[in-house]
Design an enzyme around this catalytic site. Structure first.
Site, PDB file in Angstrom:
ATOM      1  N   LEU A   1      21.289 -28.861  -4.426  1.00 13.37           N
ATOM      2  CA  LEU A   1      19.997 -28.297  -4.007  1.00 13.37           C
ATOM      3  C   LEU A   1      20.016 -26.785  -3.851  1.00 13.37           C
ATOM      4  CD1 LEU A   1      18.606 -30.875  -1.403  1.00 13.37           C
ATOM      5  CD2 LEU A   1      18.191 -30.742  -3.864  1.00 13.37           C
TER       6      LEU A   1
ATOM      7  N   LEU B   1      10.094 -41.438   0.474  1.00 18.37           N
ATOM      8  CA  LEU B   1       9.689 -40.238   1.193  1.00 18.37           C
ATOM      9  C   LEU B   1       8.344 -39.724   0.689  1.00 18.37           C
ATOM     10  CD1 LEU B   1      10.206 -38.005   3.219  1.00 18.37           C
ATOM     11  CD2 LEU B   1      11.706 -36.886   1.545  1.00 18.37           C
TER      12      LEU B   1
ATOM     13  N   GLU C   1       0.823  -1.206   0.000  1.00 19.18           N
ATOM     14  CA  GLU C   1       0.000   0.000   0.000  1.00 19.18           C
ATOM     15  C   GLU C   1       0.859   1.259   0.000  1.00 19.18           C
ATOM     16  OE1 GLU C   1      -2.182  -3.013   2.731  1.00 19.18           O
ATOM     17  OE2 GLU C   1      -0.132  -2.592   2.048  1.00 19.18           O
TER      18      GLU C   1
END
Length: 379
Positions: free
Chosen positions: A210, A315, A53
């Site tokens: 990763l 997993l 805003e």
């Protein structure tokens, strides 16, 4: 411009803050003139910086509309805040600038706000409309909303499989299931979330770093936390997760495990966590609780609001069977390999009527592959 169109624009602006504003939510705002013309735009760009805003008001002032804000409509993706945090309340800013109409997509789930901002605006005489593009807005800040309401991070399961559901051939070869565009998209996903999690099998077989390499990070943004599950603590100390310094690594082991990589990990800025076991496996629910709380994470990392799981079948099956997955990002390559390594193991489903069903989904083309965005919980 209609309110729906303006909210779509505000959502697009908010998305620019992905990965840069956690633990705050992404927020976008558009200031419209009395005839629906755009006077100003803004989005939350970084933690501790001005909110959407504020940027929208500044943009409108820079465009020469500062003395006409009483004629404007503020369109914003999240309820304006009403409390003093790192920045002053945005609800007060709107009131002080005399903005008489506010269109909001969703109420803020954060307890310090939770309707107080809307009440502040209405008490000041503003005409407030809520719910415009509400579902889309809730999906956009799903990580923030999940963390605030459950204390746990949003869990996204990412899989790349062939058309017949295999993530590798029968010899274990998985390079590459999908094309370069899909792999680049995964790096963008990593950049947008707080942590990336893999199991020991993936770490051992692929030795992944990763880290985010094929996507830009925002100014001041850090690499996501890397998390590896290694119940017995037997992974090799030479793996990239323990020696690569691009990002900190959290190794999760069972109580009583004494991994040989502890010293290498500590030297690279990472830590080892011990969590309890459940039926001979790491207690994944307890892990998510602890990640959400954030206690004991590597230096400079607060609570984790979102986790991207790049999982093998073990997993993935565990997370799905325990109802710990919130959404799936499922890449499908136009390839067939026949016998191989399936993306998911046995979920105990005997009848098709009992199959795990997504409550919402959509498909997207990414290069030569397809990407399913699926949700396991309503918005």
């Amino acid at each position: 411009m209609t309110f729906d169109a303006a909210m779509d624009r505000a959502l697009a602006l908010a998305a620019r803050g992905a990965g840069a504003v956690s633990p705050n939510p992404m927020v976008g705002a558009v200031l419209l003139g009395p005839d629906g013309e755009t006077w100003g735009e803004g989005w939350h760009r970084r933690v501790g910086g001005p909110h959407a805003e504020v940027w929208a008001v500044r943009d409108a002032e820079a465009n020469g509309f500062g003395d006409r804000l009483s004629e404007a409509t503020m369109v914003v993706t999240l309820e304006p805040c009403s409390h003093h945090g790192r920045t002053p309340p945005c609800a007060d800013l709107i009131v002080d600038r005399g903005i008489q109409r506010v269109v909001v997509a969703q109420e803020d789930p954060f307890p310090a706000v939770a309707g107080r901002g809307l009440r502040r605006l209405r008490e000041a005489g503003a005409d407030v409309t809520t719910g415009v593009r509400g579902d889309a807005a809730r999906r956009q800040i799903e990580a923030f909303r999940t963390h605030v309401t459950t204390g746990r991070p949003l869990v996204t399961l990412k899989t790349a499989a062939t058309l017949d559901g295999q993530i590798a051939t029968r010899s274990g070869d998985s390079r590459w299931v999908t094309g370069p565009e899909a792999r680049a998209r995964v790096h963008r996903l990593r950049a947008e979330l707080d942590a990336v999690l893999v199991g020991a099998g993936t770490a051992r077989a692929d030795d992944p770093a990763l880290s985010v390499r094929d996507a830009p990070l925002a100014e001041g943004q850090s690499q996501p936390l890397r998390v590896v599950l290694d119940r017995p603590g037997t992974l090799a100390p030479t793996l990239a997760l323990f020696t690569d310094r691009a990002a900190p690594t959290l190794a999760v082991v069972a109580e009583g495990a004494h991994p040989d990589y502890r010293d290498a990990l500590a030297e690279a800025g990472g830590v080892v966590w011990r969590v309890p076991e459940r039926d001979g496996h790491l207690d994944l629910g307890a892990l998510l609780d602890r990640l959400g709380a954030g206690d004991g994470l590597p230096a400079g990392i607060g609570s984790v609001q979102s986790v991207l799981v790049e999982a093998g079948p073990g997993l993935a099956t565990a997370l799905l069977s325990q109802d710990l997955v919130d959404r799936v990002l499922w890449f499908v390559a136009p390839k067939l390999v026949g016998e191989g390594m399936p993306a998911v193991g046995d979920l105990g489903t005997a009848r098709m009527a009992d199959a795990l069903a997504l409550v919402e989904s959509r498909w997207e083309t990414v290069g030569g592959d397809a990407l399913l965005h699926g949700f396991l919980r309503p918005a």
